[in-house]
Design an enzyme around this catalytic site. Structure first.
Site, PDB file in Angstrom:
ATOM      1  CG  HIS A 133      -1.850  -1.125   1.329  1.00  0.00           C
ATOM      2  ND1 HIS A 133      -1.689  -2.156   2.220  1.00  0.00           N
ATOM      3  CD2 HIS A 133      -2.980  -1.398   0.631  1.00  0.00           C
ATOM      4  CE1 HIS A 133      -2.688  -3.013   2.082  1.00  0.00           C
ATOM      5  NE2 HIS A 133      -3.479  -2.589   1.111  1.00  0.00           N
ATOM      6  NE  ARG A 173      -8.405 -12.343   2.583  1.00  0.00           N
ATOM      7  CZ  ARG A 173      -9.017 -11.552   1.690  1.00  0.00           C
ATOM      8  NH1 ARG A 173      -8.374 -11.102   0.633  1.00  0.00           N
ATOM      9  NH2 ARG A 173     -10.283 -11.212   1.866  1.00  0.00           N
TER      10      ARG A 173
END
Ligand code: PAF
Length: 282
Positions: free
Chosen positions: A37, A189
């Site tokens: 990100h 995840r």
């Protein structure tokens, strides 16, 4: 960094920036941010005068039995990372702000085969939820450019198509996959993985490297490359293949020839965690 929780605040601020002649980049995220990100924020900073990130775990893109409740969240850490990378505003709405009156009846959905391929086989409502929330974010933030990771290659292809079909006039920019030093593609995840599973998960990036190497050495038959990748993954006892496919980057339909514009994508369960990875022939 401005922290906004309502669509109205975001609209007001973005309008003020755009009236002052500044360009605005949007980085939509579901939070629990990592270097992947951060690289999107860095890319947006290079391309735009002001950067808005959204942090919203979007319920409409999770199917029944998926990990909506378990999805990791840490807004304090997200804010620290965003402000460290020079993000100007974070939009962190409550579910009721995005989906008032208990839900939504208007969806944005592609009516071709793109959302049915690859991840869409086992996640049939996923891309309808993604397109709906991204379209809402586009309407709220009206950015000049929006930034998405190439790791979610199917999502990126679908959003490109949606933005074109809906005439958003927003430039969609795909940013490269960011990996840990040992090759594992960054993903929120990954935190679900036990140490043993974390090691097993390296089979995805090993399969990517194998596929890339075979193509670089001249193999053009998709079936041969996919077979070799599948065999490698099947050799890992903790791995269970969902799919390994070669598709056209534009249409997401299966191809037989490995050539420029082909996306080779995979989803593999490591224990109970479903991970994705891919490579594109340029
Ligand atoms: O890629 C994600 O994190 C999500 O699918 C997105 C684009 C933020 C929409 O919720």
């Amino acid at each position: 960094m401005i922290i906004a929780t309502t669509a109205a605040e975001v609209r007001r601020q973005v309008r003020a920036w755009q009236r002052a002649g500044l360009t605005v980049g949007l980085v939509p995220t579901m939070g629990y941010l990592h270097e992947g990100h951060a690289s999107l924020i860095d890319c947006a900073k290079r391309e735009c005068d002001r950067v808005v990130a959204s942090v919203f775990v979007n319920p409409t893109q999770f199917g029944p039995g998926e990990d909506l409740e378990a999805y990791p969240r840490d807004f304090e850490h997200d804010c620290a990372l965003l402000s460290e990378h020079g993000c100007d505003m974070v939009f962190h709405p409550a579910v009721e702000e995005m989906y008032p009156d208990g839900g939504i009846v208007t969806y944005v959905e592609l009516h071709n085969d793109m959302p049915k391929q690859l991840c869409g086989v086992t996640r049939p409502i996923h891309f309808r939820g993604v397109c709906t929330v991204v379209s809402k974010l586009f309407n709220i933030a009206s950015p000049d450019k929006a930034f998405f990771g190439q790791k979610d290659a199917q999502q990126l292809a679908i959003i490109r198509r949606m933005a074109r079909d809906m005439s958003y006039g927003i430039e969609i920019i795909g940013c490269p996959i960011v990996r840990d030093a040992d090759g594992l593609a960054k993903s929120s995840r990954n935190t679900y993985l036990s140490p043993e599973e974390r090691k097993a998960a390296l089979v995805l990036s090993r399969a990517v490297r194998l596929g890339e190497k075979m193509v670089a050495e001249g193999e053009t038959r998709a079936a041969v490359v996919l077979n070799a990748m599948q065999t490698l993954i099947e050799g890992e006892p903790l791995a269970l293949i969902d799919y390994v496919s070669a598709v056209s980057l534009d249409t997401l339909m299966p191809v037989t020839e490995m050539k420029s514009g082909v996306l080779t994508a995979m989803a593999v369960y490591i224990g109970r965690t479903r991970l994705i990875d891919n490579f594109i022939i340029r």
